[in-house]
Motif scaffolding. Structure first.
Motif, PDB file in Angstrom:
ATOM      1  N   ARG A 131      27.051  37.709  41.800  1.00  0.00           N
ATOM      2  CA  ARG A 131      27.657  39.003  41.481  1.00  0.00           C
ATOM      3  C   ARG A 131      28.129  39.768  42.712  1.00  0.00           C
ATOM      4  NH1 ARG A 131      25.611  36.844  37.605  1.00  0.00           N
ATOM      5  NH2 ARG A 131      25.818  37.525  35.440  1.00  0.00           N
ATOM      6  N   ILE A 132      27.472  39.593  43.831  1.00  0.00           N
ATOM      7  CA  ILE A 132      27.890  40.358  45.016  1.00  0.00           C
ATOM      8  C   ILE A 132      28.869  39.580  45.887  1.00  0.00           C
ATOM      9  CG2 ILE A 132      25.714  41.627  45.054  1.00  0.00           C
ATOM     10  CD1 ILE A 132      24.908  39.879  47.477  1.00  0.00           C
ATOM     11  N   ARG A 148      29.909  49.440  42.866  1.00  0.00           N
ATOM     12  CA  ARG A 148      29.816  48.202  42.074  1.00  0.00           C
ATOM     13  C   ARG A 148      28.448  47.537  42.194  1.00  0.00           C
ATOM     14  NH1 ARG A 148      35.779  45.450  43.420  1.00  0.00           N
ATOM     15  NH2 ARG A 148      36.998  46.812  42.034  1.00  0.00           N
ATOM     16  N   ILE A 149      27.695  47.879  43.235  1.00  0.00           N
ATOM     17  CA  ILE A 149      26.390  47.227  43.410  1.00  0.00           C
ATOM     18  C   ILE A 149      25.411  47.658  42.318  1.00  0.00           C
ATOM     19  CG2 ILE A 149      25.261  48.950  44.859  1.00  0.00           C
ATOM     20  CD1 ILE A 149      25.204  45.193  45.488  1.00  0.00           C
ATOM     21  N   SER A 193      29.039  42.739  34.711  1.00  0.00           N
ATOM     22  CA  SER A 193      28.010  43.211  35.642  1.00  0.00           C
ATOM     23  C   SER A 193      28.464  43.109  37.091  1.00  0.00           C
ATOM     24  CB  SER A 193      26.724  42.399  35.441  1.00  0.00           C
ATOM     25  OG  SER A 193      26.976  41.012  35.580  1.00  0.00           O
ATOM     26  N   ARG A 194      29.771  43.045  37.308  1.00  0.00           N
ATOM     27  CA  ARG A 194      30.291  42.952  38.674  1.00  0.00           C
ATOM     28  C   ARG A 194      31.161  44.147  39.035  1.00  0.00           C
ATOM     29  NH1 ARG A 194      32.026  39.780  42.880  1.00  0.00           N
ATOM     30  NH2 ARG A 194      34.250  39.962  43.357  1.00  0.00           N
ATOM     31  N   PHE A 195      31.761  44.755  38.049  1.00  0.00           N
ATOM     32  CA  PHE A 195      32.621  45.912  38.280  1.00  0.00           C
ATOM     33  C   PHE A 195      31.915  47.182  37.790  1.00  0.00           C
ATOM     34  CE2 PHE A 195      35.479  42.230  37.622  1.00  0.00           C
ATOM     35  CZ  PHE A 195      35.992  42.158  38.916  1.00  0.00           C
ATOM     36  N   ILE A 196      32.557  48.331  37.982  1.00  0.00           N
ATOM     37  CA  ILE A 196      31.929  49.615  37.635  1.00  0.00           C
ATOM     38  C   ILE A 196      32.029  49.804  36.128  1.00  0.00           C
ATOM     39  CG2 ILE A 196      31.798  52.077  38.189  1.00  0.00           C
ATOM     40  CD1 ILE A 196      33.483  51.507  40.668  1.00  0.00           C
TER      41      ILE A 196
END
Length: 833
Positions: free
Chosen positions: A139-140, A213-214, A258-261
């Motif tokens: 994801r990061i 995004r984290i 679960s990766r973007f806002i």
């Protein structure tokens, strides 16, 4: 342990008691009292000796389980009636016994002194940690790519910026998830100055994209070990739990959410973690009111409440958790060892925890929300006049500079209080002579409800018996029940209603501004004022505060906002009618702007209205509970997200087969793009697993009815539990969308999809069990595992193939774009900006 030792004593003492009985009978015949006393002393020593032999030393406490204090170690044959002749009395003296007991006490004290008063132990679950690390890395990776607004980052990023600037905004979902993103942005130094204007716009360097995004990436990564532990708590193997997490890690749709806002990653974690706590709580059935019992119950309530605070659809997971607790309590009701008092205590504890904790969390996040957003913002007109006036820079000039009490001669604007924001409006245009359906109209001046501030929204309050349209001395206040007229400020025509069908609502009467055509249609311009909260204003009509209903005197019908839009001849404004049903929220109005008319001259009055100043200065105080109530009402009944005809909208039936994805982002300079689409292998496999479980369950049930038990009872109970949690979990997150009257997208399916993947992993394990245990086919079981391995490899391949449109990190070639368009399953719409 003490009870076990006590039972052991009782099992060892019959031999000694029967020896004593025989001796006492002999001595009684000889009437030798001295010998009787000696025998009693010997009996005491013998019991002490047996007791010492029966109780292990402190170092051998672990072996006390082998003594079976419940009586299982008692001999099968009864002891002899008399003691054997070879039995000898103990030789240990009482002094020695006292010394040994003192030594034992001293040793116990020394051991207690050696151990610390508080012990903390840390145990790491290697599988959970590994799943989190792998998920987090996926994801990061290149988290800032693409450095542009991706889909709903347009909204959630904008909300974070408004939090930074303390500016009020309206959203139909709870604020907790947005607050977490805003907190990360605040820590990263974001000032909210960037304008999130459209999807695809590049981010300025001042926007901390990675920090924002984290947050969903972190919670989305925590989802994987949570799912793994949920599977283990359901009695499935660690391999099945790891498989469920694997399916989610390498699903492109879950990765994108679960990766973007976006909020789905946060929502799914809180929902599944709350479910995990509830399952752990249920497994502590035999340990009520212990610390772990309370911790699991409280954390479960808090996490499920947090899911609701992220998005209202989290309430489905809350219902699932409450259902599990209800079933657990129902099982307890049938337990005869639990008293009525204990049952009442368990019920009260569960109800209190699941009412107070989620409700407290929900109110708290709104308290933070309303405390931070105290400045007027872009969505003010959705709220009532009183709410707007409570915001800094809102409608405060109305409160600080305008009079409060409505009088004869007052100039007012009448706002629709609930639902859609609009004001009673009129203009020179007339109703057409005939409508499109052939019906005739009154051909009077149009009266509408207009959604924007306009000079034609002003009306003058007039008492019928007074001719002048000015406020003069003595002032004539308007009270509850008064008969009044409303004269349009710019055209000087009175608000009128008559027995003519309304243009868009023929079952209601038309409302117009009266024009005297000198025909047989007399003016009916009298209205009775009905104050709905008269006790708050002592029966007088007040601006902002008073909620009113205008009752037409001639027809006794109420002035109503119909909600229907007029055609082009009505400038697409909204229809106003009268309705014989009075008790409706669409018949409630309130005065917003208010000023006193000082001149009778029509031209001067028009100039004053045009020059009227509406710039707010100070804010009015409104209690938190009043603001919370109004905001909740607007959130529930003002569906801001319902965008009809969206090109990426989909139906719940489409979700099962992944018929349509969503284009999240397309580069303006290249073919790089981000699409929201799932891993087709896991998606379709999940649907097959869902159908397979349902079919097997029905088959097992029918065969059990015929006394054919294909599964052992423990395995059948586990199979049913899987259905009760995972199958019902999918149902409660999926089927309600068939009843939802709003535009739906694929991301609404994600919580149900999580349960479907868990059920799929459980079915894979169940298939292996049937082959290896029921059919006893070892070779076939190995083949089955090989097929599962190839299936997992195909999942990895599809994930890798669609990774470029999940991460948006690469410019696609023409062949790659065509290969995406070729897949009709996804129904992608490839277009250029």
């Amino acid at each position: 342990m003490e009870s076990g030792v006590r039972n052991r004593k009782n099992k060892s003492s019959p031999k000694a008691s029967k020896v004593a009985k025989g001796k006492i009978e002999e001595l009684a015949t000889e009437e030798d009292h001295d010998m009787l006393k000696k025998s009693i002393e010997k009996l005491k020593h013998l019991n002490e000796n047996i007791s010492r032999d029966a109780i292990p030393d402190g170092d051998d406490l672990a072996t006390t389980r082998d003594y079976k204090g419940d009586g299982e170690s008692a001999p099968d044959t009864p002891p002899p009636e008399t003691a054997p002749e070879s039995a000898t009395p103990p030789t240990e003296s009482p002094k020695a016994s006292k010394k040994s007991s003192k030594k034992a006490k001293a040793a116990a004290k020394a051991a207690q002194a050696a151990s610390p008063p508080i012990e903390l132990s840390l145990r790491l679950d290697g599988m959970s940690l590994s799943l989190f690390v792998v998920s987090f890395l996926t994801r990061i990776w290149k988290l800032e790519t693409p450095r542009g607004i991706v889909f709903d980052e347009l909204h959630y990023g904008k909300y974070a910026g408004l939090y930074m600037q303390n500016t009020f905004f309206f959203d139909s979902q709870p604020p907790f998830g947005k607050q977490l993103v805003a907190l990360a942005a605040y820590i990263a130094g974001f000032d909210g100055s960037f304008k999130f204007d459209r999807i695809g716009s590049p981010y300025d360097p001042i926007v901390p994209v990675s920090a924002m995004r984290i947050v969903p990436a972190f919670f989305g990564s925590l989802l994987m070990p949570t799912v793994y532990n949920v599977m283990v708590e359901l009695g499935l193997s660690h391999y099945a739990g790891a498989l469920a997490a694997f399916l989610m890690i390498f699903d492109n749709a879950i990765l994108a959410q679960s990766r973007f806002i976006l909020m789905e990653g946060i929502l799914m974690f809180f929902g599944m973690f709350g479910l995990l706590c509830i399952l752990k709580f249920r497994n502590l059935y035999k340990q009520p009111y212990t610390l772990p019992w309370f911790v699991c119950l409280i954390l479960g309530a808090a996490s499920l409440g947090a899911a609701v605070c992220v998005r209202y659809f989290g309430i489905f997971t809350l219902f699932l958790g409450v259902g599990i607790l209800a079933k657990d309590f129902w099982t307890m009701v049938g337990d005869r060892t639990v008293t009525d008092r204990k049952l009442a205590g368990h019920l009260l504890t569960r109800v209190l925890v699941f009412l107070t904790i989620p409700l407290t969390l929900y109110i708290s996040c709104f308290y933070v929300h309303l405390s931070l957003l105290y400045k007027a913002g872009p969505n003010d007109n959705i709220m009532t006049s009183a709410f707007q006036a409570s915001l800094e820079g809102g409608l405060a000039s109305i409160i600080s500079n305008q009079p409060v009490k409505i009088l004869h001669g007052s100039q007012i604007t009448l706002r629709h209080t609930h639902g859609r924001t609009c004001w009673i409006h009129s203009h020179d245009a007339l109703y057409p002579v005939k409508y499109a359906d052939g019906r005739g109209s009154s051909h009077q001046q149009q009266v509408t409800c207009y959604s924007y501030k306009d000079v034609n929204n002003w009306w003058i309050v007039k008492k019928p018996e007074i001719e002048e349209l000015i406020v003069s001395e003595p002032q004539v206040p308007i009270k509850n029940g008064d008969i009044i007229q409303l004269v349009h400020g710019m055209t000087s025509r009175a608000l009128n209603a008559h027995d003519v069908a309304a243009p868009m609502s023929p079952h209601n009467q038309e409302v117009a501004a009266y024009i005297d055509y000198n025909v047989s249609m007399p003016a009916q311009t009298m209205w009775r004022l009905e104050l709905l909260n008269a006790d708050q204003t002592d029966g007088f009509w007040h601006a902002i505060e008073s909620q009113i209903r205008l009752i037409h005197v001639n027809s006794t019908q109420a002035l109503k906002f119909s909600g229907r839009q007029l055609p082009d001849w009505g400038f697409r404004q909204h229809e106003v009618v009268t309705d014989k049903i009075l008790e409706q929220e669409d018949t409630i109005w309130n005065v917003e702007e208010h000023r006193y008319t000082r001149t009778e001259d029509k031209k001067e009055r028009e100039k004053d209205l045009i020059r009227s100043e509406m710039i707010p200065i100070e804010r009015k105080n409104l209690t938190f509970w009043n603001k919370l109530y109004e905001l909740q009402y607007k959130m529930l009944f003002n569906n801001q997200e319902n965008v009809a005809g969206h090109m990426y909208a989909s139906d719940p039936l489409d979700w099962l087969f992944l018929k349509r994805g969503v284009a999240y982002w397309i580069s303006a300079n290249s073919n790089a793009q981000v699409h929201f689409l799932g891993n087709i292998v896991t998606w379709l496999s999940g649907t097959v697993g869902l159908v397979g479980y349902l079919g097997l369950f029905i088959l097992y049930l029918l065969r059990r009815q015929r006394a054919c038990y294909d599964l052992p009872e423990p395995m059948w109970n586990k199979f049913c539990t899987i259905g009760e949690v995972l199958g019902v979990g999918f149902a409660v997150h999926y089927f309600p969308y068939f009843l939802v009257d709003r535009t739906l997208f694929l991301h609404h399916y994600m919580p149900a999809y999580i349960f479907k993947l868990c059920l799929l992993a459980a079915m894979v394990e169940h298939g292996y069990y049937l082959i290896s245990e029921n059919f006893k086919a070892a070779k076939l079981a190995k083949v089955y595992l090989a097929v599962v391995g190839l299936w997992m490899v195909s999942i990895l391949y599809v994930f890798w193939f669609f990774a470029p449109v999940t991460y948006g990190n690469a410019d696609l070639t023409a062949d790659q774009v065509m290969s995406l368009a070729w897949r009709d399953t996804w129904d992608l719409i490839i277009h250029k900006q």
